[in-house]
Design an enzyme around this catalytic site. Structure first.
Site, PDB file in Angstrom:
ATOM      1  N   HIS A   1       1.222  11.997 -28.656  1.00  0.00           N
ATOM      2  CA  HIS A   1       0.976  10.654 -28.135  1.00  0.00           C
ATOM      3  C   HIS A   1       0.252   9.788 -29.165  1.00  0.00           C
ATOM      4  CE1 HIS A   1       1.462  11.182 -23.478  1.00  0.00           C
ATOM      5  NE2 HIS A   1       2.599  11.102 -24.125  1.00  0.00           N
TER       6      HIS A   1
ATOM      7  N   LYS B   1       3.920  11.153 -11.347  1.00  0.00           N
ATOM      8  CA  LYS B   1       3.030  10.328 -12.174  1.00  0.00           C
ATOM      9  C   LYS B   1       3.730   9.008 -12.474  1.00  0.00           C
ATOM     10  CE  LYS B   1       1.851  13.078 -15.637  1.00  0.00           C
ATOM     11  NZ  LYS B   1       1.069  13.578 -16.791  1.00  0.00           N
TER      12      LYS B   1
ATOM     13  N   GLU C   1      11.426  17.956 -24.576  1.00  0.00           N
ATOM     14  CA  GLU C   1      10.761  18.378 -23.341  1.00  0.00           C
ATOM     15  C   GLU C   1      11.348  19.686 -22.816  1.00  0.00           C
ATOM     16  OE1 GLU C   1       8.140  17.234 -21.733  1.00  0.00           O
ATOM     17  OE2 GLU C   1       7.787  15.640 -23.178  1.00  0.00           O
TER      18      GLU C   1
ATOM     19  N   HIS D   1       9.687   8.959 -27.762  1.00  0.00           N
ATOM     20  CA  HIS D   1       8.639   9.822 -27.213  1.00  0.00           C
ATOM     21  C   HIS D   1       8.885  11.284 -27.563  1.00  0.00           C
ATOM     22  CE1 HIS D   1       5.836  11.568 -24.284  1.00  0.00           C
ATOM     23  NE2 HIS D   1       6.840  12.325 -23.856  1.00  0.00           N
TER      24      HIS D   1
ATOM     25  N   HIS E   1       1.475  16.914 -26.536  1.00  0.00           N
ATOM     26  CA  HIS E   1       1.202  15.513 -26.188  1.00  0.00           C
ATOM     27  C   HIS E   1      -0.064  14.982 -26.831  1.00  0.00           C
ATOM     28  CE1 HIS E   1       3.965  14.564 -22.585  1.00  0.00           C
ATOM     29  NE2 HIS E   1       4.528  15.488 -23.339  1.00  0.00           N
TER      30      HIS E   1
ATOM     31  N   ARG F   1      -1.875  21.753 -14.631  1.00  0.00           N
ATOM     32  CA  ARG F   1      -0.809  20.813 -14.972  1.00  0.00           C
ATOM     33  C   ARG F   1      -0.950  20.274 -16.383  1.00  0.00           C
ATOM     34  NH1 ARG F   1       1.489  15.817 -11.214  1.00  0.00           N
ATOM     35  NH2 ARG F   1       3.079  15.124 -12.695  1.00  0.00           N
TER      36      ARG F   1
ATOM     37  N   ARG G   1       0.815  -1.226   0.000  1.00  0.00           N
ATOM     38  CA  ARG G   1       0.000   0.000   0.000  1.00  0.00           C
ATOM     39  C   ARG G   1       0.843   1.268   0.000  1.00  0.00           C
ATOM     40  NH1 ARG G   1      -4.985  -1.652   4.100  1.00  0.00           N
ATOM     41  NH2 ARG G   1      -5.660  -3.455   2.878  1.00  0.00           N
TER      42      ARG G   1
ATOM     43  N   GLU H   1      -3.185  17.135 -11.631  1.00  0.00           N
ATOM     44  CA  GLU H   1      -3.499  17.372 -13.035  1.00  0.00           C
ATOM     45  C   GLU H   1      -4.977  17.659 -13.259  1.00  0.00           C
ATOM     46  OE1 GLU H   1      -2.421  14.185 -15.755  1.00  0.00           O
ATOM     47  OE2 GLU H   1      -1.339  15.608 -16.994  1.00  0.00           O
TER      48      GLU H   1
ATOM     49  N   ASN I   1       1.529  19.295 -20.954  1.00  0.00           N
ATOM     50  CA  ASN I   1       1.248  18.339 -22.027  1.00  0.00           C
ATOM     51  C   ASN I   1       1.174  18.994 -23.390  1.00  0.00           C
ATOM     52  OD1 ASN I   1       1.065  15.968 -20.419  1.00  0.00           O
ATOM     53  ND2 ASN I   1      -0.915  16.690 -19.655  1.00  0.00           N
TER      54      ASN I   1
ATOM     55  N   LYS J   1       8.343  22.607 -14.547  1.00  0.00           N
ATOM     56  CA  LYS J   1       7.394  21.550 -14.237  1.00  0.00           C
ATOM     57  C   LYS J   1       7.153  21.442 -12.733  1.00  0.00           C
ATOM     58  CE  LYS J   1       6.124  16.811 -15.264  1.00  0.00           C
ATOM     59  NZ  LYS J   1       6.411  15.600 -16.043  1.00  0.00           N
TER      60      LYS J   1
END
Length: 1657
Positions: A315, A147, A189, A327, A311, A304, A125, A300, A308, A290
């Site tokens: 993506h 993330k 990036e 990427h 993206h 946030r 957990r 997000e 992206n 960031k």
């Protein structure tokens, strides 16, 4: 611990991000001291572990005390980031009894960080973890923010959690071992971070109307300007200044990772180099952006989302192209496309898009989907607009179905403080490769706008300022491909420094005073298709100073640039002492230029082709060793205004050029004197708007009757095209008002433009395209003073003075002629121009797709015509980026005409990485080969197949020179003929570049120039070498008299030319005229005889349809949901098997030729690994081609992969693969163990063939649920069109593991066909379950290709027993049908293929309930329909084929499943196909397509006969029927077919040609050979009068020899007879294929049917 200096960045209130160099001791110390634990687990991959794991182990061993240190190493790559990968790490932790106090360290790139972070978030957990990223991308992106995620087949990062690391350690020294491509990947990036300066710009409400439909909630914000994020604007957040640093300091940033640090240099501030300082600043700054966003919006929820940017689209691209594209590379393309979306919305300027593009390019990142790194990938064919939009639906930023994109408003600012909802049609417009202007009246009229800066002035200003001293601020510089190319080249030459001010509106040029250097070793200056840059830089490169004597500068360009002339400039510079070499074609780029300086003094230059040659020398002349006197020769100088522009600009920069005058007349001479000196940069230089570009909005005003004002261009302009309004538009009926700085045009009412008559456009040549499209709709007479006096029609516009436009981005004159013709506009080509004959707008053809030839002027000119002609599609819309990148946006936002995106896939075939685009599919085919090889015959057949025009170069030569080839050679000699022949070649390729088959003379390869032209053309279209056995060629040439004799033995000519033919061709077609020289042993095969015309026609059709992409010969059963099979041929010599090929290939979709098993007869006694000779392999393929049209799979299996080919003979293997490509082989099996570079080279050259990327593991150790097989799959997926993985089963369960693996990978969005099987007896189940290209054997084969292989019939039987192939019932509906051959035909086929189906008769008097019940039954498989129900059945069907509708009859019913699972009954007609195939098979060789044909009878079968003949291309069809009314009804049913009624057989209307095809559809008893008979139709001998012979078909089944066939046999010379039962067989074969998807076993079925027929005849 050694001293260390770190830079800390705060996130979520903690200084937990630590940045520095050589931090491993610091990392371990910090973790042990601040995160006490009983167990530290470090997870990394094999790549990173090999580099750094030992250092971490040593540090932990020295500091951990009683704690455990457990390293865990996994396989590298995205495949580890999966549910299975996560479970393996968790199992390892549990196995080692890790508890909740465990600290997990993630050492690696983004995959490691995401995966290990998710493990930490869920194990016990949640346990503590530390990010130690080793790639730049992970450092600045994935490691920051908490993330974590894994991938699933449905997409990337869809399952995960937010889980913040305790620390993020950024050790920039790790980057020293990072490949350059990975570093660039991370820079995407960094650049993105520099862009997203998080101040919300508070866009004024004036733009809301444009955005509101896209973002309905935007207007609900109470006060847009009140939304401020200034609290985020801390020193750590980047701004435009930082972005500018990224733009200009790429070389320094790269240097920081390319120079390894010694003795831990950089660990402390004192030891840190400037390059290291810069790199760390870049990384920390990007992370800071960031980190602050995450601090404000950790989960997000809105803000946030801004991280992206790029993206949403990136993506989607990545989902298709991974793993071949990284990427960051995909996000880089996504950033540009999303910036273009913002520009389209009117929010972002082109300046910002241009700057972003340049910045990304500086770091070797792709910026468009047309980047060669993308287009060379097989997966690129899936990059359709619809597919990308579909993938974008699954995006975490979206709100339900609404797609969200981060919209920039400028560099460093976003339009909203969150991602903005954008409509699909807006995204689609940006992604689409084509555009359509919606006709209408511009809503912005009266329009007031400025065009982008002048390309001509921009390029000159850039060069002048770079060569000058001091600083110059350039205003209104054109931001386009051309100027970017010029800037990049000047940076490579280290000639100047460039910086931006005013948000990119001002370029600051710090001149280098003429000091230039050779680019770094191996670096070529690539100029694309930028002609201006190429011409200017050719002279500039002579000014370069060398460090070593052997240094040279290479300038090159794209394929079109390599065709554009530069010879006159090079000749002039060479004559002046410069050393310049052509590296490929003479007279064109690429050039190798020695840095020897420009000598100067007197220079003579031919200036009748391009004024840019003149400007090139003028601009560089002040830096010559001596003052220059430039004399222009060669007749009239072209485009004098551009030369005047150059001189005026040189004056502004401090160099005065003197033009000599003739003392006698006072008129200026073409001689210029240029003093030595250095340009002095003015503090500021304002670039005029582009006058050529201004012609388009002005023309739109003219054609739509509206008003447009262009600012910054007027009568005082330096540009010749500024005269367009006065000298072209005004005479056409427009009202023109022009001041020194503005031009306003108001058009006449729509349709009222006047023709121009005669207009000399030499001062403004680029504007002729705009004038041409206006002239196309100019229907009013020209002004009296312009009217042509030679009797030309009143609507004529004659444009002259534009000959130079043939050597621009394309042959623009030819382009305009060809494209205007599509609209129905007539034109005529002149020596120095063209004539256009205007037509009313209403008469022009709509829905035209305009090919733009990658030429910006063509695209923009036709967009003008599109403003009044509905549904005009402009292909290659992006070519406008050369001069006006935002043309389509300005057309909508500033002019007020709606523009729609068009996906070219809806117009043409989808383009592919390794498959040519539509342009290449339309590119003309060029045929070369020895005289007598059959080029004309093959060429005419190919043209007929493709529906193209055939052109014989000899015929063109004779027409041009008005003499025969033999006579020309006798009079002028061979050298003169070769020169003239090469000139013809150039003309043909220019004038017939699309939709033609061009046959060249055999000696075209004799000259280097012609060979260079042909080799260059292979990059654009197919060059096919027609090969024929030399003995046949010699025999033919001994009889031929039209061409001159060689003067030497033919065999010597053949030997000399053979290597040249091979060098110049991209494909080979073997004109098979018998058994090839080394293929003995065909005693039992009919291949010894000359093949039937059917085989030649069919092979020509297959080959040329395949290589052009018109209809690639690929297996349709590879489609999802179907099963496909291939037969593995295991013969060392296949020729003994040829008589049995049809029997062995029954049911399969392709044939695998195991090339590694082939053995030349002379080598049969050799044992061990073997390399078959290329010539022998070619002979085997050609022999096989003439026995089957099935696709071939070309396999070279190595010893280690279970074959006979030597493992290390890679060079020889790829020579064989390229042979397969040249021969048009459809599938090539390539082992992924070969070198990737060789595979990529094959990918780039494979054309429309497909690659099967294969891997075989014979060990039995490969587990289908293991990581190695996943890695092999990903590698194969990235390289091939089809993936093939073969293992070995040890137990039955292995087959089910395989099946689960296939199901999982096939669920992915980017899934490709997968062949996955297990070898051995235990693996036979996998062969049954495999659905893609299952390899099968046959009892007639000498051996199985692999253990456990099954036959096709065995697999069908097994599938039936497993419930995967349920038995179906098939019927024949009609009456009377008791004696039908159809049950025999189809049941024999079912039995031969092991299919469990049954074909039965259902004879009824009507189409009633019995038939309705049969066709709706769940076990209904299909039905044949015969008289009298072919029309009665139609109301019961849901859909009809186009053929059945045209014929008006159905003979085949096919049950199909809709997407929702419901039944659809589909009606087809195969009667016409049976007739067509019978004709094609039997037509004499001399008849390409019948000029005339005869049909006897007017019943239902006659409809199919008419349709078949029409499809064949028959010009005239004679129709005879005793009842004329019935014949007239039939004629009326086919209005598009030329049908003539015949009153008497043998007497043809209007003395027309005798038929070469005769089809009788009446009963045999209704015909007679007795002229005195009155109860039957008399058949006269004159029916068979056609001298070439022909084919006669009697559709009657009985008797075996009907009167018509008997007459043909007795009196018809060269006539072939076809019985009705033969047609029945042919249509039945096709019927069987429609029902089952399988090719009917023709030989077995034919034998059985003929046997039954002969017994009943």
């Amino acid at each position: 611990m050694a001293d260390v200096d770190v830079r800390k960045v705060s996130i979520l209130g903690k200084d937990s991000i630590h940045c520095g160099f050589h931090l491993i001791p610091y990392i371990v110390q910090t973790v042990v001291d601040t995160l006490p634990s009983s167990t530290y687990v470090l997870v990394t991959d094999t790549n990173v572990g090999n580099l750094h794991l030992s250092a971490f182990q040593a540090e932990f061993d020295s500091r951990k005390g009683n704690a455990r240190f457990l390293p865990y190493v996994i396989a590298p790559g995205e495949t580890s980031k999966s549910r299975e990968g996560k479970a393996e790490i968790e199992d390892y932790l549990l196995l080692n009894k890790c508890t909740r106090d465990t600290v997990i360290l993630a050492l690696g790139g983004g995959v490691i960080g995401d995966l290990v972070g998710f493990v930490a978030a869920t194990f016990m957990r949640g346990v503590r973890f530390v990010q130690i990223p080793t790639t730049l991308l992970a450092m600045v992106d994935s490691s920051v923010g908490g993330k974590t995620a894994i991938d699933t087949p449905h997409g990337k990062n869809l399952i995960g959690a937010f889980w913040q690391p305790e620390y993020i350690f950024i050790d920039a020294a790790f980057l020293e071992t990072l490949p350059a491509r990975e570093f660039s990947n991370g820079m995407a990036e960094v650049i993105k971070a520099a862009l997203r300066y998080l101040r919300y710009t508070g866009v004024s409400r004036s733009v809301l109307p444009r955005i509101a439909p896209i973002q309905p909630t935007l207007s609900s914000i109470p006060d847009l300007k009140a939304v401020s994020l200034t609290r985020v604007q801390t020193a750590a957040i980047w701004n435009e200044t930082e972005f500018a640093a990224l733009e200009s300091r790429a070389a320094e940033i790269f240097a920081a990772i390319q120079t390894p640090s010694v003795n831990f240099a950089g660990r402390t501030e004192a030891t840190r180099s400037p390059a290291q300082q810069l790199l760390l600043s870049v990384i920390a700054g990007s992370i800071g952006v960031k980190a602050h966003i995450v601090t404000i919006d950790e989960r997000e929820t809105g803000l946030r989302n801004l991280v992206n940017f790029g993206h949403t689209i990136g993506h989607a691209i990545e989902a298709i192209l991974t793993p071949a594209m990284l990427h960051g590379e995909c996000v880089a393309v996504g950033m540009i496309l999303e910036a273009e979306v913002a520009r389209q919305l009117g929010v972002l300027s082109q300046v910002a898009v241009g700057r972003l593009t340049r910045c990304l390019k500086a770091y070797n990142l792709p910026v468009s989907l047309s980047d060669p790194r993308i287009t060379s990938l097989p997966a690129a064919r899936s990059l359709s607009v619809s597919k990308l939009l579909d993938i974008m639906k699954i995006d975490k930023k979206n709100s339900g179905p609404q797609k969200k994109i981060v919209i920039l408003s400028r560099i460093g600012a976003t339009y909203e403080p969150k991602a903005t909802v954008v409509a699909d049609k807006v995204i689609a417009k940006t992604l689409s490769e084509a555009a359509k202007v919606v006709p209408g009246i511009p809503s912005k009229s009266p329009i007031r706008m400025a065009t982008p800066g002048s390309k001509s002035i921009s390029n000159r200003a850039l060069l002048l300022a770079a060569l000058g001293t001091g600083t110059c601020r350039l205003k209104n510089l054109l931001h386009s491909d051309d100027t970017q190319v010029m800037m990049n080249a000047l940076v490579e030459l280290q000639g100047a420094k460039f910086d931006w001010e005013d948000g990119g509106e001002t370029l600051v040029v710090s001149g280098g005073a003429g000091a230039l250097s050779v680019p770094r070793e191996g670096k070529e200056i690539y100029l694309g298709n930028a002609g201006t840059a190429a011409r200017f830089l050719t002279t500039v490169c002579t000014l370069v100073q060398a460090q070593r004597a052997d240094q040279r500068t290479v300038i090159t360009g794209n394929a079109r640039m390599k065709q554009r002339p530069i010879g006159p400039l090079v000749d002039a510079l060479r004559a002046n002492g410069s050393s310049i070499d052509y590296l490929e074609s003479q007279g064109c780029l690429p050039l190798s230029i020695a840095p020897a300086g420009l000598k100067g003094a007197r220079i003579q230059l031919a200036a009748s082709v391009s004024s840019q040659y003149v400007s090139s020398i003028l601009l560089c002349a002040p830096y010559a060793a001596e003052p220059v006197t430039l004399e222009l020769t060669g007749g009239q100088v072209i485009s004098q205004p551009y030369i005047d522009m150059t001189i005026a600009m040189m004056q502004t920069f401090g160099i005065a050029v003197e033009r000599e005058t003739d003392p006698a007349t006072g008129r200026p001479r073409d001689v210029y004197r240029i003093p030595k000196g250095t340009y002095r940069n003015p503090a500021e230089y304002h670039i005029e708007s582009d006058a050529s570009s201004a012609t388009y909005p002005l023309a739109i005003a003219a054609i739509t009757g509206t008003t447009c004002t262009i600012t910054n261009i007027g009568s005082a302009s330096l540009q010749g095209d500024a005269r367009f309004a006065r000298e072209v538009l005004e005479p056409m009926g427009c009202t023109v008002v022009q001041t020194a700085t503005e031009t306003t045009v108001t058009g006449p009412p729509v349709g009222q433009l006047r023709a121009l008559g005669l207009v000399d456009m030499e001062p403004m040549t680029d504007a002729f395209l705009t004038a041409s499209v206006l002239a196309a709709v100019a229907t009013q007479p020209s002004l009296p003073e312009r009217t042509l006096q030679d009797g030309s029609r009143q609507t004529t516009t004659r444009i002259i003075g534009i000959a130079n436009q043939r050597v621009k981005e394309c042959n623009r004159i030819k382009a305009m002629i060809d494209e205007l013709a599509k609209f129905g506009v007539e034109t005529s080509e002149l020596d120095d121009g063209l004539e256009v004959y205007g037509r009313p707008i209403s008469e022009l053809k709509q829905g035209v797709s305009v090919h733009c030839y990658d030429d910006h002027r063509v695209a923009m000119a036709f967009s003008v015509l599109g403003s009044v002609i509905k549904d005009t599609i402009i292909e290659e819309k992006r070519c406008v980026e050369k001069t006006w990148p935002n043309w389509w946006d300005d057309l909508e936002n500033k002019i007020g005409l709606e523009v729609e995106g068009v996906e070219l896939a809806s117009v043409h075939d989808i383009a592919s990485a390794s498959r040519p685009t539509e342009e290449a599919s339309q590119a003309s085919v060029v045929l070369i080969g020895m005289r007598g090889s059959g080029k004309t015959f093959i060429g005419e057949l190919a043209a007929n197949t493709l529906g193209w025009q055939f052109v014989d170069a000899d015929a063109v030569f004779e027409e041009k020179h008005q003499t025969g080839v033999r006579e020309f050679v006798q009079k002028n000699g061979w050298p003169a003929f070769r020169d003239a022949e090469t000139e013809i070649l150039q003309e043909l390729l220019s004038q017939h570049s699309r939709g033609h088959v061009i046959s060249l003379g055999g000696g075209i390869v004799e000259t280097p120039k012609a060979r260079d032209i042909l080799k260059a053309y292979t990059q654009k279209g197919p060059v096919v070498h027609i090969v024929r056995e030399i003995d046949d060629v010699i025999n033919y040439l001994g009889e031929e008299t039209a061409r001159p004799a060689y003067g030497e033995p033919i065999i010597e000519v053949f030997k000399r030319r053979q290597p040249w033919f091979a060098e110049c061709c991209s494909y080979e077609f073997v004109n098979y005229t018998g058994v090839l020289s080394s293929t003995g042993g065909l005693a039992e095969d009919d291949t010894k005889t000359v093949p039937t015309l059917m085989s030649v026609r069919d092979e020509v059709s297959r080959f040329f349809s395949h290589i052009t992409g018109q209809k690639p010969n690929l297996a349709p059963n590879l489609a999802k949901g179907r099963r496909s099979y291939f037969l593995c041929l295991t013969y060392p010599d296949i020729t003994p098997a040829l008589p049995h090929i049809q029997e062995m290939t029954a049911g399969v979709d392709a044939i695998e030729l195991r090339v590694d098993l082939l053995r030349s007869p002379k080598d049969f006694d050799k044992i061990g690994p073997y390399i078959p000779p290329t010539s022998y392999v070619t002979e085997q393929i050609v022999a096989l081609r003439h026995k089957t049209a099935l696709p071939l799979i070309f396999t070279v299996r190595t010893v280690s992969q279970g074959g006979k080919f030597p493992d290390h003979a890679e060079k020889e293997a790829f020579e064989l693969f390229f042979t397969a490509v040249r021969l048009g082989v459809e599938y090539i099996d390539v082992e992924i163990s070969w070198t990737e570079k060789n595979i990529q080279d094959l990918l780039a050259r494979k054309g429309h063939s497909q690659l099967i990327a294969s891997w075989h593991d014979w060990s039995g150790n490969m587990h289908w649920d293991g990581k190695p097989v996943e890695a092999k799959y990903r590698l194969a997926h990235g390289l091939g069109d089809i993936v093939k993985l073969v293992g070995k089963a040890n137990e039955l369960e292995d087959n089910f593991a395989l099946h689960r693996f296939v199901q999982r990978v096939q669920a992915a969005p980017d899934a490709k066909p997968v062949i996955a099987i297990n070898m051995g007896v235990e693996g036979q189940m996998s062969r049954i379950l495999n659905s893609t290209f299952s390899p099968v054997t046959h009892p007639l084969l000498p051996s199985k290709a692999a253990p456990g292989q099954l036959s096709f019939a065995q697999i069908q039987t097994a599938l039936h027993l497993l419930g995967q192939l349920p038995a179906k019932k098939f019927y024949l509906f009609g009456t009377p049908i008791a004696h039908s051959m159809s049950p025999t035909l189809h049941n024999t086929a079912f039995e031969a293929l092991g299919l469990p189906h049954r074909y039965e008769l259902m004879e009824t008097t009507t189409v009633g309930e019995e038939i309705k019940a049969a066709i709706t039954s769940p076990d209904f498989g299909g039905a044949s329909v015969t008289i009298p129900f072919k029309r009665d059945i139609m109301p019961l069907l849901d859909a009809l084929s186009e053929d059945a509708e045209a014929i008006g009859a159905v003979n085949t019913v096919i049950p199909q499943k809709r997407e929702d699972g419901s039944l659809l009954l589909y009606g087809e007609n195969t009667d016409w196909r049976g007739i067509l195939h019978s004709i094609r098979r039997s037509l004499p060789q001399t008849v390409l397509k019948p000029e005339a044909a005869l049909i006897i009878g007017a019943g239902g079968t006659s409809r199919a006969a008419i349709y078949a003949l029409w499809k064949l291309g028959t010009k005239t069809i004679y129709l005879f029927n005793r009842t004329r009314a019935s014949a007239e009804t039939l004629v009326a049913a086919f209005p598009e077919v030329q049908i003539k009624l015949v009153d008497e057989l043998g007497v043809w209307p209007n003395d027309g040609p005798a038929p070469t095809v005769i089809i009788s559809t009446v009963p045999a008893s209704a015909t007679t050979l007795d002229s005195s008979a009155t109860d039957a139709l008399y058949l006269p001998r004159s029916l068979f009068a056609a001298p070439a012979g022909g084919v006669v078909i009697d559709m009657a089944y009985k008797p075996a020899e009907t009167p018509l066939l008997a007459l043909a046999t007795n009196v018809g010379k060269n006539w072939c007879t076809v019985m009705g039962v033969e047609v029945l067989l042919e249509q039945g074969f096709h019927q069987f294929h429609l029902w089952t998807g399988r090719h009917c076993p023709k030989s077995v079925v034919s034998e059985r049917v003929w046997k039954v027929y002969s017994m009943s005849a």
